[in-house]
Design a protein around this motif. Structure first.
Motif, mmCIF file in Angstrom:
data_model
loop_
_atom_site.group_PDB
_atom_site.id
_atom_site.type_symbol
_atom_site.label_atom_id
_atom_site.label_comp_id
_atom_site.label_asym_id
_atom_site.label_seq_id
_atom_site.Cartn_x
_atom_site.Cartn_y
_atom_site.Cartn_z
ATOM 1 N N ARG A 4 0.843 -1.191 0.000
ATOM 2 C CA ARG A 4 0.000 0.000 0.000
ATOM 3 C C ARG A 4 0.874 1.235 0.000
ATOM 4 O O ARG A 4 1.929 1.258 0.631
ATOM 5 C CB ARG A 4 -0.896 0.034 1.247
ATOM 6 C CG ARG A 4 -1.971 -1.029 1.222
ATOM 7 C CD ARG A 4 -2.911 -0.915 2.400
ATOM 8 N NE ARG A 4 -3.572 0.381 2.377
ATOM 9 C CZ ARG A 4 -3.972 1.018 3.480
ATOM 10 N NH1 ARG A 4 -3.800 0.495 4.660
ATOM 11 N NH2 ARG A 4 -4.573 2.181 3.383
ATOM 12 N N LYS A 40 -7.257 6.420 8.166
ATOM 13 C CA LYS A 40 -8.409 6.477 7.268
ATOM 14 C C LYS A 40 -7.971 6.266 5.830
ATOM 15 O O LYS A 40 -6.975 6.811 5.394
ATOM 16 C CB LYS A 40 -9.102 7.825 7.401
ATOM 17 C CG LYS A 40 -10.435 7.875 6.713
ATOM 18 C CD LYS A 40 -11.289 8.970 7.267
ATOM 19 C CE LYS A 40 -12.727 8.602 7.057
ATOM 20 N NZ LYS A 40 -13.638 9.385 7.802
ATOM 21 N N ARG A 41 -8.743 5.492 5.095
ATOM 22 C CA ARG A 41 -8.480 5.277 3.672
ATOM 23 C C ARG A 41 -8.931 6.505 2.888
ATOM 24 O O ARG A 41 -9.972 7.099 3.179
ATOM 25 C CB ARG A 41 -9.245 4.058 3.166
ATOM 26 C CG ARG A 41 -8.906 2.745 3.840
ATOM 27 C CD ARG A 41 -7.527 2.250 3.474
ATOM 28 N NE ARG A 41 -7.331 2.041 2.062
ATOM 29 C CZ ARG A 41 -7.406 0.882 1.447
ATOM 30 N NH1 ARG A 41 -7.668 -0.209 2.131
ATOM 31 N NH2 ARG A 41 -7.219 0.810 0.147
ATOM 32 N N THR A 43 -10.091 6.554 -0.107
ATOM 33 C CA THR A 43 -11.348 6.266 -0.795
ATOM 34 C C THR A 43 -12.544 6.491 0.128
ATOM 35 O O THR A 43 -13.555 7.044 -0.293
ATOM 36 C CB THR A 43 -11.373 4.826 -1.312
ATOM 37 O OG1 THR A 43 -10.990 3.948 -0.267
ATOM 38 C CG2 THR A 43 -10.475 4.647 -2.493
ATOM 39 N N GLN A 44 -12.419 6.087 1.352
ATOM 40 C CA GLN A 44 -13.503 6.282 2.318
ATOM 41 C C GLN A 44 -13.767 7.770 2.526
ATOM 42 O O GLN A 44 -14.911 8.229 2.519
ATOM 43 C CB GLN A 44 -13.137 5.610 3.641
ATOM 44 C CG GLN A 44 -14.180 5.771 4.723
ATOM 45 C CD GLN A 44 -13.709 5.197 6.070
ATOM 46 O OE1 GLN A 44 -12.611 4.682 6.195
ATOM 47 N NE2 GLN A 44 -14.553 5.307 7.056
ATOM 48 N N PHE A 45 -12.698 8.543 2.706
ATOM 49 C CA PHE A 45 -12.835 9.984 2.895
ATOM 50 C C PHE A 45 -13.477 10.627 1.664
ATOM 51 O O PHE A 45 -14.382 11.454 1.789
ATOM 52 C CB PHE A 45 -11.460 10.606 3.181
ATOM 53 C CG PHE A 45 -11.508 12.078 3.465
ATOM 54 C CD1 PHE A 45 -11.847 12.537 4.722
ATOM 55 C CD2 PHE A 45 -11.217 13.004 2.473
ATOM 56 C CE1 PHE A 45 -11.892 13.897 4.992
ATOM 57 C CE2 PHE A 45 -11.259 14.365 2.730
ATOM 58 C CZ PHE A 45 -11.599 14.808 3.996
ATOM 59 N N LYS A 47 -15.466 9.338 -0.597
ATOM 60 C CA LYS A 47 -16.891 8.988 -0.692
ATOM 61 C C LYS A 47 -17.712 9.795 0.305
ATOM 62 O O LYS A 47 -18.798 10.275 -0.021
ATOM 63 C CB LYS A 47 -17.081 7.495 -0.467
ATOM 64 C CG LYS A 47 -16.591 6.660 -1.633
ATOM 65 C CD LYS A 47 -16.683 5.179 -1.353
ATOM 66 C CE LYS A 47 -16.100 4.382 -2.508
ATOM 67 N NZ LYS A 47 -16.039 2.944 -2.227
ATOM 68 N N GLU A 48 -17.205 9.959 1.517
ATOM 69 C CA GLU A 48 -17.919 10.741 2.534
ATOM 70 C C GLU A 48 -18.080 12.197 2.116
ATOM 71 O O GLU A 48 -19.082 12.832 2.440
ATOM 72 C CB GLU A 48 -17.166 10.685 3.864
ATOM 73 C CG GLU A 48 -17.207 9.340 4.542
ATOM 74 C CD GLU A 48 -16.288 9.256 5.745
ATOM 75 O OE1 GLU A 48 -15.615 10.258 6.093
ATOM 76 O OE2 GLU A 48 -16.225 8.169 6.358
ATOM 77 N N LYS A 49 -17.095 12.747 1.415
ATOM 78 C CA LYS A 49 -17.100 14.158 1.021
ATOM 79 C C LYS A 49 -17.630 14.394 -0.388
ATOM 80 O O LYS A 49 -17.693 15.534 -0.843
ATOM 81 C CB LYS A 49 -15.684 14.741 1.138
ATOM 82 C CG LYS A 49 -15.128 14.683 2.543
ATOM 83 C CD LYS A 49 -15.976 15.493 3.493
ATOM 84 C CE LYS A 49 -15.451 15.416 4.902
ATOM 85 N NZ LYS A 49 -16.281 16.148 5.856
ATOM 86 N N HIS A 76 -7.301 13.507 10.301
ATOM 87 C CA HIS A 76 -7.719 12.190 10.767
ATOM 88 C C HIS A 76 -6.544 11.409 11.334
ATOM 89 O O HIS A 76 -6.724 10.414 11.999
ATOM 90 C CB HIS A 76 -8.377 11.388 9.625
ATOM 91 C CG HIS A 76 -9.773 11.811 9.365
ATOM 92 N ND1 HIS A 76 -10.077 12.795 8.455
ATOM 93 C CD2 HIS A 76 -10.937 11.414 9.894
ATOM 94 C CE1 HIS A 76 -11.390 12.964 8.437
ATOM 95 N NE2 HIS A 76 -11.933 12.136 9.298
ATOM 96 N N GLU A 101 -3.446 6.926 -3.877
ATOM 97 C CA GLU A 101 -3.529 5.737 -3.022
ATOM 98 C C GLU A 101 -3.417 4.514 -3.916
ATOM 99 O O GLU A 101 -4.057 4.433 -4.954
ATOM 100 C CB GLU A 101 -4.845 5.722 -2.253
ATOM 101 C CG GLU A 101 -4.949 4.595 -1.254
ATOM 102 C CD GLU A 101 -6.214 4.702 -0.412
ATOM 103 O OE1 GLU A 101 -6.094 4.813 0.807
ATOM 104 O OE2 GLU A 101 -7.320 4.693 -0.974
#
Length: 104
Positions: A4, A40-41, A43-45, A47-49, A76, A101
């Motif tokens: 990663r 925090k990933r 991609t997750q951030f 999607k949330e934003k 984060h 990423e």
């Protein structure tokens, strides 16, 4: 073991940050984070934003982000670690960046 990486590159404009990746044209990372310990990933951030996620391939993505949201993403991390506070201090609110990423 899974590989990663998580890094951030600086861009001259919103258009530059949103431009498609061109093979062989890499901007140097201004920040490299430990993708294994960052909490925090990207991609997750994103999607949330409601941010656009641009896939270069099935394991590598790029997220265009402005300075204010990038500061929020970096927050984060543990602000007790000087490296995150140092990174946040280098980010311009009105500047544009790309979070890279990769996992394979």
């Amino acid at each position: 073991m899974t590989y990663r990486s998580l890094s951030i590159e600086s861009h001259a404009s919103c258009e530059s940050a949103h431009a498609p990746y061109v093979l062989g044209v890499n901007l140097p990372a201004i920040i490299s984070l430990n993708a294994y310990t960052f909490p925090k990933r990207a991609t997750q951030f994103a999607k949330e934003k409601g941010l656009d996620i641009f896939y270069v391939d099935n394991a590598w993505l790029r997220i265009a982000i402005d300075g204010l949201l990038l500061k929020e993403f970096l927050a984060h991390g543990s602000l007790t670690e000087p490296s995150y506070a140092e990174y946040i201090a280098k980010i311009g609110d009105d500047c544009w960046y790309v979070i890279r990423e990769e996992e394979f």
